[in-house]
Design an enzyme around this catalytic site. Structure first.
Site, short mmCIF file in Angstrom:
data_model
loop_
_atom_site.label_atom_id
_atom_site.label_comp_id
_atom_site.label_asym_id
_atom_site.label_seq_id
_atom_site.Cartn_x
_atom_site.Cartn_y
_atom_site.Cartn_z
N ASP A 316 -7.91 4.42 2.10
CA ASP A 316 -8.20 3.00 1.94
C ASP A 316 -9.67 2.76 2.19
O ASP A 316 -10.33 3.59 2.76
CB ASP A 316 -7.50 2.25 3.08
CG ASP A 316 -6.08 1.94 2.77
OD1 ASP A 316 -5.69 2.13 1.64
OD2 ASP A 316 -5.39 1.48 3.70
N ASP A 617 -1.17 0.93 4.69
CA ASP A 617 -0.77 0.01 5.75
C ASP A 617 0.33 -0.96 5.34
O ASP A 617 1.13 -1.35 6.13
CB ASP A 617 -1.98 -0.75 6.29
CG ASP A 617 -2.82 -1.37 5.18
OD1 ASP A 617 -2.30 -1.48 4.04
OD2 ASP A 617 -3.96 -1.73 5.43
N ASP A 621 2.70 0.25 0.31
CA ASP A 621 2.19 1.62 0.44
C ASP A 621 3.29 2.59 0.84
O ASP A 621 3.10 3.81 0.75
CB ASP A 621 1.09 1.68 1.51
CG ASP A 621 -0.15 0.91 1.09
OD1 ASP A 621 -0.37 0.80 -0.12
OD2 ASP A 621 -0.86 0.42 1.97
MG MG Z 1 -6.59 -4.78 2.57
#
Ligand code: MG
Ligand code: ADP
Length: 889
Positions: A316, A617, A621
């Site tokens: 990410d 998160d 996901d």
């Molecule tokens: Mg975000």
């Protein structure tokens, strides 16, 4: 529930004191767990192994032959072995339990009017709980506020479709229980958000009533352990085969059956690595503990090992590479005018300027209204709770004179469309003097598409999309995260229900750029990955330009062609797997990706031969986390679903921690190899010794009791000490090993043979020389046993590193190992002097000269293994001086 207190204030929740009192009175919000194994049970379990049965049989045979001393000795060895095994297993279990505690879920509650995170087990009746997409409902609750709330109740009902939930009037909640206004413990919120009041906790919940077995942790053995069990069994068969061969030779040489039997027993005990699985659990448990210290919580033991072998990290951006501390630095109005002062501390002066600018006021209003953040004030400090984007916008609005509370009072909220990553915008509907107004904020492209006019100096003129996109591009080029704003009025005929179909024909209000500083430790961590042969790709929902600038700041290695967007990914997917695989072979940055595309990307990376670790998160996901080789969830901003789908949790959400975790994973795997090398090589050495003796027509070189003793004093502490070896420092300067690589790879096999031959052949030569020079067999055995104790002690040191010299490994880095070796010497020399014991073992005191000779012989093993390692380093070109030491702390 015996007593029912009046429902608490709708917004304030319980007081902390009240909550604590209730917790004492009603007990924790948890299901009774299976009690952990007690030490006695663990001890008894040590005796449930085939090896022990063999030993017992040996003891019985000895008794039958009236060899009471041998029988007694075998009994003592049995008990000591059992004790060592118990201590090892107990400590491994304790470490695992400590890690389970680290994973305890938290939930968000309102207490004393404040939003707090408390352990889910501390929830009590009447607590006011907040849930949102991705969280597990922590207790049975009556929903009093629901925003597009849906729960997956399949765990309770088997129904796989999410169930929509509605709010109930808090006053009627207990008189009119209705499953659509209740959410149940253990179910998962799949969409929206809500608040509810707890009406049942712990075993009173529906989950608690129907299924104690759901709560019971499955005690399935991790695959690595299964593989190791299998490995131990293979070894056991190999030992049995060799033993059969020895017996045949023995019979041909007309040895007595009793002698042969006892020899087999002794060899079996010495050579079968029965302690290996436990020693390896210990290596893993130590790895887990070290990782937890480095902010990496491992949910399953094998994840340690997988983390060590990953070849790619798909990460990410926000919060992982960056700090997720957003601050508005730029505001650009539709006419292109910059509003520079906001974001600095000059609040008063901006306030005046704001008063002069209708457009800016409208923009800040649209930033503050469709906003789920909260600001808290203490003295001059502004703090916030909730989504960082939302908080940053509230801070900017506040500084510009638009206060969240006030503006909400002037525009009472009618409905909200909360922000979800796949939508990239948030909107809200409000009552105003001239009808229902709608405010929206979100990704520029999305909002530019929703608007057909833009506000210039308080007048709505035709939108100039090209100009707005250029303004956006200028902001993203600075590495800023950019949000856009729009508002509109809803005509009376478009009355409720309000929804995204209202988001058309809006008036565009401007852009805001926010800086999210890179985490300072990230560039070093990325460099470390490069030297460790790990590639990095970024998968983000943010703008490609912003993502590229952040990636450059983070030190990622890429060219503009390697930046792709969700659209490109979609187009490639349409060409089938090959299309996507071609794209993912070169792409480094995936921007404007929808969460659902993550899984496809991860799968494709795996098809391209990568062993992929993926961070995530959100609830979206979860599939990618589950299907990645290693799923890494964010402990702070991550949802419960993400955490439950991942093998690893980062407690600080920090990219650099992943790299620390990879290093620890490699250390743990290296330690497992060290233990295995030590145990296998010494076991095979003993077999080689016996085989050679039989083939050369020599007497049995060691007595069965001597073999048992050898096994007892040279293993146990030493293998645990090896399992606890510290990092060698160059873990991250090697490419990852192939995950399919067997533990007994050619390198290991070669090292095992070299050392087993030195010990076995050296031992038999020594034995033969002693007898040839007139030693009695007893005293030859005495010295050979001493030599073997020394050999195995030397081998303990040899095992400390696969490639590096013994002399490079600091002794004080592993005191347990030194203590273990000294203790085994002390025990052995001591036994020579203790009358009862020395008789049983057929040993007698040796002179310092004899001891020195034995030590000198034992050191040949060191010499050979040092040459072996040196040769290895020459071949692989890895010189000790070329090692890269990376400090990540
Ligand atoms: Mg975000
Ligand atoms: P990242 O991958 O960096 O975490 P996100 O998926 O969180 O990116 O965000 C994607 C886009 O959605 C952002 O670029 C922004 O335009 C928009 N966005 C993010 N947070 C919010 C929010 N709270 N409200 C409205 N829009 C948002």
């Amino acid at each position: 529930m015996s007593t029912v207190t009046p429902p608490p204030g709708r917004h304030d929740g319980l007081s902390q004191k009240d909550a604590e009192a209730r917790l004492l009175r009603f007990g924790p919000n948890s299901l009774p767990a299976a009690p952990p194994d007690n030490i006695f049970r663990i001890f008894m379990r040590q005796f449930l192994s085939p090896l022990i049965y063999i030993l017992l049989a040996a003891a019985i045979v000895s008794l039958a032959l009236e060899d009471v001393r041998d029988a007694f000795f075998i009994g003592v060895v049995l008990i000591l072995n059992g004790m060592i095994g118990t201590i090892q297993e107990y400590s491994a279990g304790r470490a695992a339990a400590a890690l389970n505690r680290l994973q305890e879920p938290f939930s968000t509650v309102v207490r004393e009017g404040e939003i707090r995170q408390v352990p889910a087990r501390d929830l009590v009746l009447d607590d006011l709980v907040l849930v949102e997409a991705g969280s597990r409902v922590p207790a049975d609750i009556d929903i009093i506020e629901a925003l597009d709330l849906r729960c997956d109740e399949s765990l309770l009902t088997g129904e796989s479709l999410p169930v929509a939930k509605e709010a109930t009037d808090p006053r009627e909640r207990l008189t009119d229980p209705n499953p659509t206004t209740r959410a149940f413990a253990g179910t998962m919120v799949t969409r929206g958000r809500g608040r509810g009041i707890v009406f049942a906790t712990g075993s009173s919940t529906r989950m608690g009533q129907i299924a104690v077995e759901i709560a019971k942790r499955s005690s399935a053995r991790p695959p690595l352990m299964v593989r190791l069990d299998h490995f131990s069994k293979t070894i056991a068969w190999a030992v049995a085969g060799t033993m059969a061969l020895l017996v045949v030779i023995g019979l041909l040489r007309s040895m007595s059956l009793h002698e042969l039997f006892m020899m087999s027993v002794g060899l079996a005990v010495a050579a079968i690595p029965e302690g290996l699985p436990v020693a390896i659990s210990i290596a893993l448990a130590i790895g887990m503990r070290r990782m937890a210290k480095a902010h990496v919580v491992v949910r399953t033991m094998p994840a340690i090992e997988s983390l060590g072998s990953c070849t790619m990290i798909a990460t990410d951006k926000t919060g992982t590479l960056t700090k997720n501390e957003l601050a508005v630095t730029d505001i650009v109005l539709p006419d292109g005018k910059q509003v520079p002062t906001i974001g600095s501390s000059a609040i008063a002066s901006t306030h005046e300027k704001v008063a002069n600018s209708e457009t800016l006021y409208a923009l800040l209003r649209a930033a503050a209204l469709p906003n789920e953040g909260r600001l808290t004030f203490n003295e001059n400090d502004l703090n916030g709770e909730g989504d960082q984007v939302d908080v940053a916008l509230l801070v900017a609005a506040h500084r510009g004179g638009v206060t969240h509370g006030e503006i909400l009072r002037s525009y009472p909220v009618l409905a909200r469309i909360p922000y979800e990553p796949d939508k990239r915008y948030a909107a809200s509907f409000h009552q105003s003097d001239n009808g229902v107004r709608i405010f929206a904020k979100g990704a520029p492209e999305t909002l530019i598409a929703m608007a057909d006019r833009m506000d210039v100096g308080g007048r709505a003129i035709a939108i100039d999309r090209g100009a707005l996109l250029r303004q956006k591009e200028a902001l993203t080029a600075k590495g800023l995260r950019v949000l856009a704003f729009a508002d509109g009025v809803i005509a009376a005929e478009h009355a409720p229900p309000y929804g995204d179909h209202h988001l058309v024909g809006l008036v565009f209000l401007g852009l805001v750029g926010m800086r999210d500083p890179i985490r300072p430790e990230v560039p070093d961590a990325i460099r470390a990955c490069r030297s460790a042969g790990i590639e990095i790709v970024m998968i983000t929902g943010d703008d490609p330009t912003t993502a590229s600038v952040i990636a450059t700041e983070a030190g990622m290695d890429f060219v503009p062609d390697e930046v792709v967007t969700g659209q490109t990914v979609r187009a490639a997917c349409e060409l089938g797997d090959e299309g996507l695989d071609t794209l993912t072979r070169s792409a480094r940055i995936y921007a404007r990706v929808e969460p659902a595309q993550k899984l496809a990307i991860v799968r494709s990376l795996a098809r391209n031969g990568h062993f992929v670790a993926v961070t995530g998160d959100g609830i979206n996901d979860a599939p990618a986390l589950k299907h990645a080789h290693v799923g890494i969830a964010m402990g702070r901003k991550g949802t419960d679903v993400a955490r439950e789908s991942a093998g690893i949790i980062l407690t600080d959400d920090n990219f650099a921690s992943i790299v620390g975790g990879i290093r620890e994973g490699r250390v743990a795997y290296a330690n497992i190899r060290k233990v295995i090398f030590m145990v296998i090589s010494t076991g095979i050495a003993e077999i080689v010794l016996f085989l050679l003796a039989m083939l050369l027509g020599l007497p049995m070189p060691l007595l069965p009791v001597q073999l048992l003793w050898l096994n007892l004093v040279t293993n146990g502490i030493q293998d645990v000490a090896l399992a606890a070896e510290k990092a060698e420092g160059d873990e991250l300067s090697y490419p990852p090993r192939a995950p399919s690589e067997p533990i007994l790879d050619p390198h290991m096999i070669r090292r095992v043979w070299h050392s087993a031959l030195v010990m076995g052949a050296g031992g038999i030569a020594f034995f033969w020389w002693l007898i040839a020079n007139g030693s009695s067999i007893d005293s030859a055995r005495n010295l050979l046993l001493l030599l073997f104790v020394l050999f195995e002690n030397v081998q303990t040191f040899n095992s400390r590193s696969e490639r590096h010299s013994v002399f490079r490994q600091k002794l004080r880095a592993n005191p347990l190992l030194v203590i273990g070796v000294l203790a085994s010497q002390a025990l052995h020399i001591g036994a020579m002097h203790i009358p009862g014991l020395s008789d049983t073992l057929w040993i007698s005191p040796v002179s310092p000269g004899e001891w020195a000779v034995a030590l000198a012989l034992a050191l040949t093993l060191l010499l050979v293994m040092e040459c072996d390692k040196w040769w290895d380093r020459q071949k692989t070109g890895k010189l000790e001086t070329g090692d890269l030491e990376i400090q990540l702390d």
